[in-house]
Design an enzyme around this catalytic site. Structure first.
Site, PDB file in Angstrom:
ATOM      1  NE  ARG A  66      -4.297  -1.900   1.702  1.00 27.41           N
ATOM      2  CZ  ARG A  66      -5.340  -2.050   2.496  1.00 27.41           C
ATOM      3  NH1 ARG A  66      -5.375  -1.461   3.680  1.00 27.41           N
ATOM      4  NH2 ARG A  66      -6.370  -2.783   2.114  1.00 27.41           N
ATOM      5  CB  SER A  67       0.565   4.530   1.692  1.00 26.76           C
ATOM      6  OG  SER A  67      -0.622   4.958   1.061  1.00 26.76           O
ATOM      7  CB  ALA A  68       5.061   0.942   2.604  1.00 27.06           C
TER       8      ALA A  68
END
Length: 386
Positions: A66-68
């Protein structure tokens, strides 16, 4: 719990915290890796490959983070700047003339990286097919009027970050962002990290899914109590929060091949914990002869650009250029740490002062956007070692 992998002498508390995540915090399958001064000191995995399956997590299992993804994607414009190919203080329109439309003439490249560009949401959300086609997203953000004058405020560009960075990199290099990462970052460093999963690697990737929130022993995620919580804002269909996270509507199936093979710099990177940790280790020092950031670039990456109430996440956030900085919304190892969490659990970061880099990936998605209790337990364990 049958934990696989290795831990260097002195880092045993990280293994203990990893085990407790399964015993107390609902973990189904996960991995964690830690580097110290360019040397791998923790490399652990356990549980099941799929959140809803029984096959064991293997040494090479990867997950959507995801946003990592944003932290790895941010390295691309920073490295282009380091190589003299991109001016962080130039208007975005210098490289992407269509972006100057609708009042965005003064939006600078650094505003895209620090969530100050003013386009966290779209007036018309994109379908999944449009979001992944490599064209529609760039057209939409270029035409979108800003929610605030670029540079004057900040709000998390949860989904639009994909098309903002992706199109900027394409205009500057002629290559897609996923291809640039593969050729210039992942290949030299030997990373199992992809933005745009190749078909021949699909068998390694586990299925994500929700896990129950334990009623107790949540393990230290900060309890932020703003006047309006991010959960409340998300339930409001007219809020900037809901519109930002809903820039793709309906939300895509993250386990679908169509989504995994797309190149979305905001959300669909696929990685092992080992790759995330190794990437961040190479931003702050040398790893097997490779270093990504020169000292000046490292300073730029973690110098505060945005701080205060976030117009999307509601709570106060701190950003450098592409990276979340240590603070209440995203506690990292120490004040000088920088990195990026992924909604639901994953985390990658580096701390230059201690020479530590950490990567954590999981298949069990929880409701939080930042400060996941499982990741925070691992961070606290590393801190106790240091």
């Amino acid at each position: 719990m049958d934990v696989q992998g290795t831990v260097a002498e002195g880092f045993e508390p990280v293994r203990d915290a990893f085990v407790r995540n399964f015993e107390q915090r609902g973990e189904r399958g996960a991995a964690v890796a830690v580097y110290r001064d360019g040397r791998k000191v923790v490399d652990l995995w356990a549980g099941t490959k799929d959140v809803d399956g029984t096959d064991p997590w293997a040494v090479d299992t990867a997950q959507t983070v995801r946003s990592a993804t944003k932290g790895v994607a941010a390295a691309v414009p920073l490295l282009l700047h380091q190589r003299g190919q991109l001016d962080l203080d130039a208007p975005v329109g210098t490289y992407w003339p269509e972006f100057k439309a609708a009042g965005k003439e003064r939006a600078l490249v650094r505003h895209l990286l620090s969530h100050r560009a003013g386009v966290p949401a779209l007036d018309r959300p994109l379908s999944v097919e449009e979001a992944v086609d490599g064209r529609s997203g760039a057209l939409a953000v270029a035409a979108q009027p800003p929610a605030w004058e670029p540079g004057t405020d900040h709000g998390y560009h949860a989904q639009t970050y994909s098309w903002l960075l992706g199109e900027l990199v394409r205009r500057v290099t002629g290559r897609s962002l996923g291809r640039w990462i593969a050729e210039e970052i992942a290949r030299p460093l030997g990373l199992d990290f992809w933005v745009g999963l190749p078909d021949d690697e699909a068998h390694r990737v586990g299925r994500l899914g929700p896990v129950e929130e334990p009623p107790a022993a949540t393990g230290g995620g900060l309890k932020l109590r703003p006047k309006r919580s991010v959960a409340e804002a998300y339930r409001d269909p007219d809020s900037l929060t809901r519109r930002a996270f809903g820039a793709i509507d309906p939300l895509p199936d993250e386990n679908a091949p169509l989504y995994r093979s797309a190149e979305l710099a905001a959300s669909n990177g696929i990685s092992t914990a080992r790759a995330l940790a190794r990437f961040y280790a190479a931003t702050v020092g040398e790893v097997d002869g490779h270093r990504l950031f020169a000292p000046a670039t490292l300073t730029v990456a973690r110098t505060e650009e945005s701080n205060g109430p976030d117009r999307v996440l509601v709570v106060g956030t701190r950003f450098g250029l592409g990276y979340m900085l240590h603070g209440p919304a995203s506690p990292l190892l120490a004040p000088g740490s920088f990195g990026h969490p992924g909604r639901g659990g994953s985390l990658g970061f580096a701390d230059p002062e201690s020479g530590v880099a950490l990567g954590y990936v999981t298949n069990g998605m929880r409701k939080g956007v930042t400060a996941d209790p499982r990741a925070q337990a691992l961070v606290r364990a590393v801190r106790s070692v240091l």
